[in-house]
Each structure stands twice: as C-alpha cells, then as structure tokens.
Enzyme design. Structure first.
Site, PDB file in Angstrom:
ATOM      1  N   ARG A  35       0.860  -1.172   0.000  1.00 44.15           N
ATOM      2  CA  ARG A  35       0.000   0.000   0.000  1.00 44.15           C
ATOM      3  C   ARG A  35       0.906   1.235   0.000  1.00 44.15           C
ATOM      4  O   ARG A  35       1.986   1.213   0.619  1.00 44.15           O
ATOM      5  CB  ARG A  35      -0.909  -0.007   1.224  1.00 44.15           C
ATOM      6  CG  ARG A  35      -1.853  -1.207   1.277  1.00 44.15           C
ATOM      7  CD  ARG A  35      -2.683  -1.233   2.546  1.00 44.15           C
ATOM      8  NE  ARG A  35      -3.553  -2.408   2.587  1.00 44.15           N
ATOM      9  CZ  ARG A  35      -3.219  -3.593   3.075  1.00 44.15           C
ATOM     10  NH1 ARG A  35      -1.997  -3.763   3.588  1.00 44.15           N
ATOM     11  NH2 ARG A  35      -4.059  -4.599   3.061  1.00 44.15           N
ATOM     12  N   LYS A  62      -2.070  -1.929   7.676  1.00 48.95           N
ATOM     13  CA  LYS A  62      -3.508  -1.686   7.728  1.00 48.95           C
ATOM     14  C   LYS A  62      -4.202  -2.712   8.619  1.00 48.95           C
ATOM     15  O   LYS A  62      -5.120  -2.377   9.367  1.00 48.95           O
ATOM     16  CB  LYS A  62      -4.093  -1.731   6.309  1.00 48.95           C
ATOM     17  CG  LYS A  62      -5.600  -1.504   6.257  1.00 48.95           C
ATOM     18  CD  LYS A  62      -6.098  -1.560   4.829  1.00 48.95           C
ATOM     19  CE  LYS A  62      -7.605  -1.364   4.788  1.00 48.95           C
ATOM     20  NZ  LYS A  62      -8.136  -1.420   3.395  1.00 48.95           N
ATOM     21  N   HIS A 101      -1.790   3.379  -5.688  1.00 53.10           N
ATOM     22  CA  HIS A 101      -2.313   2.134  -5.152  1.00 53.10           C
ATOM     23  C   HIS A 101      -2.488   1.084  -6.256  1.00 53.10           C
ATOM     24  O   HIS A 101      -2.611  -0.112  -5.995  1.00 53.10           O
ATOM     25  CB  HIS A 101      -3.662   2.384  -4.466  1.00 53.10           C
ATOM     26  CG  HIS A 101      -4.000   1.388  -3.401  1.00 53.10           C
ATOM     27  ND1 HIS A 101      -4.277   0.067  -3.680  1.00 53.10           N
ATOM     28  CD2 HIS A 101      -4.117   1.512  -2.056  1.00 53.10           C
ATOM     29  CE1 HIS A 101      -4.551  -0.578  -2.555  1.00 53.10           C
ATOM     30  NE2 HIS A 101      -4.457   0.271  -1.557  1.00 53.10           N
ATOM     31  N   ARG A 135      -0.461  -2.337  -6.662  1.00 50.62           N
ATOM     32  CA  ARG A 135      -0.947  -3.545  -5.968  1.00 50.62           C
ATOM     33  C   ARG A 135      -1.971  -4.279  -6.824  1.00 50.62           C
ATOM     34  O   ARG A 135      -1.939  -5.497  -6.948  1.00 50.62           O
ATOM     35  CB  ARG A 135      -1.599  -3.162  -4.627  1.00 50.62           C
ATOM     36  CG  ARG A 135      -0.610  -2.922  -3.519  1.00 50.62           C
ATOM     37  CD  ARG A 135      -1.292  -2.309  -2.301  1.00 50.62           C
ATOM     38  NE  ARG A 135      -2.294  -3.150  -1.690  1.00 50.62           N
ATOM     39  CZ  ARG A 135      -2.055  -4.190  -0.904  1.00 50.62           C
ATOM     40  NH1 ARG A 135      -0.807  -4.546  -0.653  1.00 50.62           N
ATOM     41  NH2 ARG A 135      -3.053  -4.877  -0.367  1.00 50.62           N
ATOM     42  N   HIS A 137      -3.331  -9.233   2.965  1.00 55.64           N
ATOM     43  CA  HIS A 137      -4.761  -9.209   3.234  1.00 55.64           C
ATOM     44  C   HIS A 137      -5.035 -10.042   4.470  1.00 55.64           C
ATOM     45  O   HIS A 137      -4.367 -11.047   4.717  1.00 55.64           O
ATOM     46  CB  HIS A 137      -5.542  -9.758   2.040  1.00 55.64           C
ATOM     47  CG  HIS A 137      -5.637  -8.775   0.920  1.00 55.64           C
ATOM     48  ND1 HIS A 137      -5.960  -9.132  -0.361  1.00 55.64           N
ATOM     49  CD2 HIS A 137      -5.439  -7.428   0.888  1.00 55.64           C
ATOM     50  CE1 HIS A 137      -5.970  -8.060  -1.133  1.00 55.64           C
ATOM     51  NE2 HIS A 137      -5.652  -7.017  -0.400  1.00 55.64           N
ATOM     52  N   TYR A 165      -0.074 -19.768  10.926  1.00 57.70           N
ATOM     53  CA  TYR A 165       0.573 -20.872  10.202  1.00 57.70           C
ATOM     54  C   TYR A 165       1.036 -20.410   8.821  1.00 57.70           C
ATOM     55  O   TYR A 165       2.155 -20.642   8.415  1.00 57.70           O
ATOM     56  CB  TYR A 165      -0.422 -22.023  10.071  1.00 57.70           C
ATOM     57  CG  TYR A 165       0.079 -23.192   9.245  1.00 57.70           C
ATOM     58  CD1 TYR A 165       1.115 -24.000   9.704  1.00 57.70           C
ATOM     59  CD2 TYR A 165      -0.478 -23.466   8.008  1.00 57.70           C
ATOM     60  CE1 TYR A 165       1.570 -25.075   8.953  1.00 57.70           C
ATOM     61  CE2 TYR A 165      -0.019 -24.535   7.249  1.00 57.70           C
ATOM     62  CZ  TYR A 165       0.996 -25.333   7.739  1.00 57.70           C
ATOM     63  OH  TYR A 165       1.445 -26.393   6.993  1.00 57.70           O
TER      64      TYR A 165
END
Length: 409
Positions: A252, A279, A342, A345, A372, A382
């Site tokens: 970002r 974020k 942006h 991304r 995300h 994990y």
C-alpha cells in the site's frame, strides 16, 4: 431320480481346452463353468426365482477360483432364500452406479473439462492455458463439484464475489464469459436445461465493488510504457526510487512511503514492517528481489543518514508526503483514471492471479503477499511462516515478469 453331479476339481478345470463351440463343466447346485471358443473360462450360476429360470455371471477363472465360485453360489442361494433376486439386485446396483457416474460427468467441472477439450484444437496453447486457468483458479473448487443442472445464479455470484475480493475485476469478467460459453455448450449437449449465465446482468453482477477498485494498467504494452516512464522520470530522485520499487513490492502507498532503514534487512533480502504500520495491524515481511536491493543501496547513499528511506522533499526528518507518488504519475502523463499509486498492488494482484498456472502458487500465497487479513487467526499464524518461501518464489517470478515486459520490443 436326478443324476448327481460330480463336483469339479482344479485339475479338471485347468485341463479343459477350448472347442469350436462353447461347452459347460458343471459343479452342482446350479454352478457351472463355460469354456469359450476363445479359451476363456467363465463361471455362471443358474437358479430359479418366482418360478422363472435365471442366470448370473460370477466372474472368470482363475481370477475367481473354484472355492471362491462355490462361496458365491452359497451366498446367492442365501439371498434367494430370503426373497432377493441376485440378477435384479445387480441391475439395481448397476443403474445406481451409472447414475452416479453420469452425475459426476455432468458436474460443472466435468462439463467444463469436456468443453475445453473440445475447443482445444482451435486455440493457441497460450490462450487455452489462460482459459483453463480462469476456470481452475476461480470456479473449480468453489462450485465445480455441483451438477451443472443445479448451479444457480447465487452460485455464480459467489464466484464473482470471491474474485472481486482480490480486486481482479477483469478476471471476474473473463471467468463469467467463459462460464457462459460452458453453459451454452451444456444446453446444446442436453447436460443443462438452461444457460443461467445469460440471465445475469453483468453490469450489476460484476463491478459491485467498483468503489474499491484502484485504476491500474495490466496489459503488457501499457506496463512497458509505465516502467519506461518511471525509469526516465526527471523529477526528485527519491520519488523516482519509490516509483521504481513500488511495482516490485505491491505494498500500500502508505506502507511504502513510511519505510525506515531499520526495517530493511539487506543480508537476507527482506523488508520487515512492524504491525503498527500495517492496515491489518499485523507484522508483514516483504521478500526483496535483486533489482529492489540494487535501487535501495543506491538510494541509501542519499537518505541513509535519515530514519526514513523515502524522505520528504521539504522536511528531511519526515517521510514522503501522501500525494507525492500520484503527482509524479500525473507529471509523467498518466491520468487518475489510468493509474494511481495504489494501482501497483492491483496490477500485481490481477496478473499474479491470472498466471497461477505459470508461477505455480495459490491464491493464498498471493493474498498473503498483499497482506490481506486472514479471518482464521490460527491459519494466519501458520500461513505467515508457511508462505514466506513461496512468496519469495512468487516475487521473483513477478520481478522476472516485469523485467521481461521491460525488455520487449
């Protein structure tokens, strides 16, 4: 008085030779062995049920031995005594099996595979691979196991929503277009009663998240022009370095601009961003490809004395201001409808998802690279460790992809 049948012996069976016509060797109790002109030896059982004489096959000798054939005879006699017709039982089981097999063939996965195989010869290898990847990556595991005749518009919307969560709008469009062709084929071949994809108003079904979609460039010619413009940027050197790195890290803009030298691990080629800057408020590790390391090392000569990698043009003790990258893109001639900071991304997300068959990594790895959020906290912990090596490989593939675009004539 009925003649008593002498039971067969293995020696007798092995010695039996084929004749011009089929003949039988009887073991008693309705069990006999047919010796075929071809040399095959087949067990049969003759019995009566509801006053009618019937026969069933028990298998071939020697796969079914003499002892095994006798056991099957006794088992079937028991069924008959209990009121079950062995032949009818077999027919019912066969019908059920055929129905099950037919349903498996006519799942969305099965029909899609059949359709893609039909058109394979008419397509280039690259285009066929791309179509296959749209289905495998976006539909197969989501609704592919459903019989195609029972797929609903709600199922299709689930597929679209999952793709839109990745901000891959073009992939959603192409996937739905492919599904429409698959359903058209299914209707033509009587595998589905109706092409339900044709009922979708794509204007509303896709792009329901348009507000979240950041303008970007995903075609190779456009990317080549963008990367060339960045390399030729005549403005502030620090800004140019940030723009050069941006496509290769898929962060970002705020996470990129606030980079600190203490976060850069040159030795291990990693960028370790603390949770407070992310974020999702979780620490994030970015694998750094050789090109990014090279740019950072050159930039270190200019801003290495500062806390921040990308220093503010006016206030050197602060990091780059919010609009700097977008202003630079405008100076290079790119409008806000073409690309924003942006958008790097979105570029990575779209292309990486489209080429999963090429780089060999799943959507989970791509989403982890994009930082995300993972709803399942145990799975997230994990995956954080599990995916680092995979993400290194993914980002090297992405770097090679961008370099390949740069080098195209």
């Amino acid at each position: 008085m009925a003649k008593e049948t002498t039971p067969l012996t293995d020696k007798e069976i092995k010695a039996a030779r084929a004749k011009e016509k089929e003949y039988k060797l009887f073991d008693g109790g309705g069990l006999y062995l047919s010796i075929m002109p071809t040399g095959g030896k087949l067990w049969r059982l003759k019995y009566r049920f509801d006053g009618k004489e019937k026969r069933i096959a028990l298998g071939a000798y020697p796969t079914i031995s003499l002892a095994a054939a006798r056991k099957l005879r006794e088992d079937n006699k028991t069924k008959i005594a209990l009121g079950t017709d062995p032949a009818e039982e077999r027919n019912t089981a066969k019908a059920a099996r055929l129905a099950e097999e037919s349903e498996a063939i006519n799942t969305l996965n099965g029909v899609a595979a059949e359709y893609l195989n039909k058109i394979k010869g008419d397509l280039s290898a690259g285009y066929y691979k791309k179509l296959t990847s749209y289905f495998e990556n976006n539909v197969q595991k989501v609704i592919g196991e459903k019989p195609i005749s029972s797929v609903t518009r709600s199922d299709l919307q689930i597929v679209i929503d999952k793709i839109e969560e990745r901000e891959a709008i073009e992939v959603a469009k192409k996937t739905i277009n492919l599904l429409e062709r698959i359903f058209k084929y299914a209707v033509t071949t009587d595998k589905a009663p109706h092409n339900i994809v044709a009922d979708l108003d794509k204007k509303y079904a896709i792009k329901r998240r348009t507000v979240r979609h950041h303008p970007t460039i995903t075609d190779r010619k456009g990317i080549k022009g963008l990367l060339a413009a960045i390399d030729g940027y005549q403005g502030d050197y620090v800004t140019k370095c940030a723009l050069q790195i941006a496509p290769y890290v898929a962060l970002r803009p705020g996470e990129l601009r606030a980079a600190e030298w203490s976060e850069i691990d040159f030795e291990n080629a990693l960028w370790k961003i603390p949770a407070k800057k992310m974020k999702m408020r979780k620490p994030h590790i970015v694998p750094l490809v050789p090109y990014v390391i090279e740019v950072l090392k050159e930039l270190h000569k200019y801003t290495g004395h500062s806390k921040y990698v990308f220093t503010n043009a006016v206030y050197k003790d602060r990091f780059m201001s919010e609009n700097t990258l977008n202003y630079a893109l405008r100076r290079m001639g790119f409008t806000k409808d073409e690309i924003v900071s942006h958008g790097f991304r979105s570029m990575f997300s779209t292309i990486a998802h489209e080429h999963m068959g090429e780089h060999g990594h799943s959507s989970d790895v791509i989403e982890r690279q994009l930082a995300h959020s993972e709803r399942n906290t145990i799975k997230a912990a994990y995956n954080h460790a599990e995916h680092l090596q995979a993400r290194k490989e993914l980002m090297q593939w992405w770097s090679d992809y961008l370099d390949g675009v740069k080098g195209e004539k």
